[in-house]
Design a protein around this motif. Sequence first.
Motif, mmCIF file in Angstrom:
data_model
loop_
_atom_site.group_PDB
_atom_site.id
_atom_site.type_symbol
_atom_site.label_atom_id
_atom_site.label_comp_id
_atom_site.label_asym_id
_atom_site.label_seq_id
_atom_site.Cartn_x
_atom_site.Cartn_y
_atom_site.Cartn_z
ATOM 1 N N GLU A 1 0.838 -1.204 0.000
ATOM 2 C CA GLU A 1 0.000 0.000 0.000
ATOM 3 C C GLU A 1 0.876 1.259 0.000
ATOM 4 O O GLU A 1 0.577 2.241 -0.665
ATOM 5 C CB GLU A 1 -0.924 -0.033 1.233
ATOM 6 N N SER B 1 1.308 4.184 -2.871
ATOM 7 C CA SER B 1 1.035 5.599 -2.593
ATOM 8 C C SER B 1 2.030 6.527 -3.281
ATOM 9 O O SER B 1 1.792 7.722 -3.405
ATOM 10 C CB SER B 1 1.087 5.854 -1.089
ATOM 11 N N ARG C 1 -6.898 5.817 3.922
ATOM 12 C CA ARG C 1 -7.639 6.237 2.742
ATOM 13 C C ARG C 1 -7.109 5.583 1.467
ATOM 14 O O ARG C 1 -7.657 5.819 0.388
ATOM 15 C CB ARG C 1 -7.598 7.749 2.621
ATOM 16 N N GLY C 2 -6.058 4.807 1.589
ATOM 17 C CA GLY C 2 -5.588 4.050 0.429
ATOM 18 C C GLY C 2 -4.421 4.712 -0.272
ATOM 19 O O GLY C 2 -4.347 5.942 -0.357
ATOM 20 N N ASP D 1 -3.811 4.718 -3.390
ATOM 21 C CA ASP D 1 -4.224 5.424 -4.611
ATOM 22 C C ASP D 1 -4.659 6.843 -4.299
ATOM 23 O O ASP D 1 -4.319 7.795 -5.000
ATOM 24 C CB ASP D 1 -5.385 4.666 -5.288
ATOM 25 N N TRP D 2 -5.437 6.939 -3.239
ATOM 26 C CA TRP D 2 -5.912 8.285 -2.839
ATOM 27 C C TRP D 2 -4.721 9.224 -2.624
ATOM 28 O O TRP D 2 -4.711 10.358 -3.090
ATOM 29 C CB TRP D 2 -6.731 8.161 -1.531
#
Lengths: 423, 785
Positions: free
Chosen positions: A46, A50, A223-224, A226-227
């Motif tokens: 993760e 990011s 929030r991930g 990707d976010w």
Amino acid sequence: MANEVCFRLMHLPEPWRLAAYQSEGGYEALRKVLGGGMPQDQVIEEVKKSGLRGRGGAGFPTGVKWGFINRTAPGPRYLVCNSDEGEPGTCKDRDILRFNPHALIEGMVIAGYAIGAVAGYNYIRGEFWEPYERFEAALAEAREAGFLGKDILGSGLDFDIHTHLGAGAYICGEETALLNSIEGRKGQPRYKPPFPAQFGLYGRPTIINNTESLASVPEIIRRGGDWFREIGVANSGGPKLFSVSGNVARPGNYEVPLGTPFATLLEMAGGVRGGRKLKAVIPGGSSAPVIPGDVMMDLTMDYDAIAKAGSMLGSGAVIVMDDTNCMVRVLDRVSYFYYEESCGQCTPCREGTGWMHRVIHRIETGKGRPEDLDLLDDVAAKIQGRTICALGDAAAMPVASFVRHFRDEFAYHIEHRRCLVGG
Amino acid sequence: MTQDATVTIEVDGQLLTARPGQMLIEVTDAAGIPIPRFCYHKKLSVAANCRMCLVEVERAPKPLPACATPVTPGMKVRTRSPIALAAQKGTMEFLLINHPLDCPICDQGGECELQDVALGYGRDVSRFVEQKRVVKDRDIGPLIATDLTRCIHCTRCVRFGAELAGVRELGATGRGEHMQIGTFIARSVDSELSGNVIDLCPVGALTSKPFRYKARAWELVQRDGVAPHDCVGSNVHVHVRRGEVLRVVPRDNEAVNEVWISDRDRYGYEGLGVDRLEHPMVKRDGQWRVVDWQTALTAAASALKAAGAGLRTLVAPSATLEEMYLAQKLTRGLGSPHVDYRLRQVDFRGDAADPALPWLGRPIAALEHSAATLLVGSNVRKDQPLLGLRLRKATLRSGAVGVVNPVDFDFNFPVAARAVVPPSRMLEALAGVAKIVGARVGGTIGALVSGASPDAAERALADLLRRDGDKAVLLGPMAQAHPDYSLLRELAAAVATASGATLGFLAEGANATGAVLAGCLPHRGPAGAPAAAAGEPAAAMLAAPREAVLLVGIEPHLDLADAPAAQAALAGSKAVVALSAFRSSALEQCADVLLPVASFTETSGTYVNCQGDWQSFEGVVAPPGEARPAWKVLRVLANLADVAGFEQDSSEAVRDELRARCVATPPDNALQGTVDGAAVLVPGGGIERVGAVPPYAVDALVRRSAPLQATRDALGAKARIAPSLAARLGVAAGDCVAVGQGGARGVFPVELDPRVPDACVWLPAGVQGTEALGAAFGELTVAKG
């Protein structure tokens, strides 16, 4: 969009309190991770996703660094947070410690979990007494609430954080000097390889991250990846704290998405003070090469754009200089800093920083010689790339860039024995 | 990759084979490819701080330090490419900008690594026009001179202290250009190995203080020698100018001293010019007269011959093999069986059980791999500094050392278990260890072992000896001078046998093993053969006045176990013939003929060290005045006394004669019998003397080395007592105590020393001031003085 990650609690009255942190989703990421939802590799994935790059200055992808740790090797591993923040112009980590210490704690526990560390150390710059106390208070709150210590949140994870206050040496911000300092040795960088991921604190595998990097981790998890990545631009994920200082109307720390135009950041900081002309900007802390003002106005604040312009995003310390600045005088001060802060271990930096400073100081005080500029170029080139750590580069790059971009000003100083600026 | 796998690399077009993980500089050094360096040293950890050894490595973005770059398969290196040379020359310029370049007044000039490398890599003219850095010098003691402005911060000296010497005496304080080498606290550098930093220092920042301003390197002739002060036999280079020894430095021998020497071996030569006996002298009517050799030799020979079987011969344990052999041959040739070198031994009950040829019990280098070592009566760090260094390395490799000692000496390695007890309790402590390791013994020590009730310290010592691996039990000089040495030795052997360790001896003097080979023993002839007639051991020889006494290299007031008794016996003896390199009033009082002989560096000869190496050396300077090599003097004495078998025309001929007899005499520590008899020194509640000989009092030469006598290790005649005993006696540091031993009495200043057991006084033997007292161990009366 500003203040989305490390500074997202700034609107609260006492954002450093646990209650405040929890009121806005604090420690949810930790619950998500330890609740069985995320195995270690997934946490690392993760963070890789990011696009988070090391916020201390080197910009190395944080998730990739975590992946270097061999979790199956026997014996303890450590996590170290670098809050030494000594780069002139930089004051962002101080404000994370003051206003959002729980984000750092949560980030450290998650990172510690991800790399299988038995303990974490936060090395705080010696001058940061108030942030140190704030951080210690937050540690106590976190321990009390079960987010730290034995069996965190009933997950079986044991992890605690120890604070180590430095003693004022810039060099201890270099990660291996920092490790030596924690161990009680003289703060001098270690020759690499071996790298800390193999041979770190007390000779054990160790991951060292900057305060801002670690404090960004909870939001990445919550929030991930990707976010987070989408806040920034290609190759520069997320927002970043910029410490804007120098000749601006509102100096301070600003959290803005990476890729924000410099012009926008300058505007947020109130523009050049007194409406004067922008002369030059050091975009990433005093060791980053200086960029002339007109070039800077066309750049965006992200790793690639600044690198393309010949400098570094570094720690995000944006030092703004207007046309009242004598560049010889500025470099005199900058070179003095590196002369005083060189650890003295290896020859080029120990001898070269003093040499450069003395030559620059001579030019500044009207005793320059025509051959001095070539000499400065040459000495800087002989330091760069030949030292144990990056301090040699950090000392050489400003000298080389100031002389390159403002050679006329230096030449004028030498020829006329006085300053071009202010007639 | 298997252990013996190799990698091939290419350096300057040459293919080289290396072990994986080896540093590049080791490989190029082995291949003879020169790469300049300052901080790198093969015996120290890699620092990579000088940046002088930067070389170009293909595919590396920047030049890499050869000292810290491990070889990888197929690596291509260029040591003299434009990139490499630019980096090396760049570093050279940086090193020189703040260096004072005061070569004309620098002692290092002519043997300076900086000077040499600057010749190849420096510029002719400096571009540096700023003011150079100046650093204040520090006084770090009598041995090492500092000129810290010359320092190039390579940190070899710092690493030597931390890694080898085991004492962090020198350190780098301050940052950047302000970094300075100095002592961390204001005091001298006291390591017994400190002088090695002089050799390590690549510039003139640390130089030899006694040698300072004496000579230029190119004026010196370098000759080989063997150090004469301990049983290691360190290999040295003797630096000579016009017949004068000006300096001693190490000569590499990995199996003996590696690249180091002790301060004693380095500075002992300073005694060479002091108090020398330069002319033969004969005492007539109580007056000393200088006479010619013929007169003196005739007088001596006739006295010895007249005494015949009444002759007693004592030889210093640092005499050469040739001197020892000829001395015993002469004595026995005259019909006397009385010859001995064991000057400080008092317990000879074990003579019959003596091992065939006592030695260390293993090669010196093997000490580094000792899993457990039990020292009995040894201050190895100061007694044999290079053996101490090997033991330190053993502890760094997870080996452990335990001690049974009468003082809690400071070692430069951790001591894992210790029984620090009064001398009278050393037997008991060792018996306790023996009991736990399950020693099966009978006789006197059997009773000691079965009666022992081991305490925690003894259990801890026994636990050490239960470790797996190579183990040693080593008997030091304090054990050998102990009144119950024979019992201690038998116990130590029993402990060694029961625990799978080997017994070893850390003998006093440079040539104890040689003395046994030479037959300098009353009960053993050359090559360990039983003596035809048993003679008296050293102590008995001087129990009463004698017909004639021959002293070889002995100072009677300092070298003998019970100096007052010995001196009385000598004074009453009919004729005392002394071969001596030095004058002393004690010798002049008791001797009748003084024959001046050569000292260290002045004679050829051989020492046999504790691992059994026969190390021969040549004389490199002439002895002063009319002094002659002692082997020649002994030979002529024998000729004049009509003793046959003295036709040797060189020391080599003497050595070869003995060597031919020793072909079947391998070192062997096995005891050849047991001892019956009660312990002499029994705990009685009184105060006991610990008479350890300090490191700079072991022989006549070192006692005269002024720089060594000015160090902290030159323990003077002081009474070191525990604070608890001081409190009971009502004395404080600096007060005096009156000490009585037997009939003798002395007054000594008190020094409080918590390392000394409560009921003991550490009052050194072998030093000026304590010679009036008796043996090194025994009961004392102590009162506020």
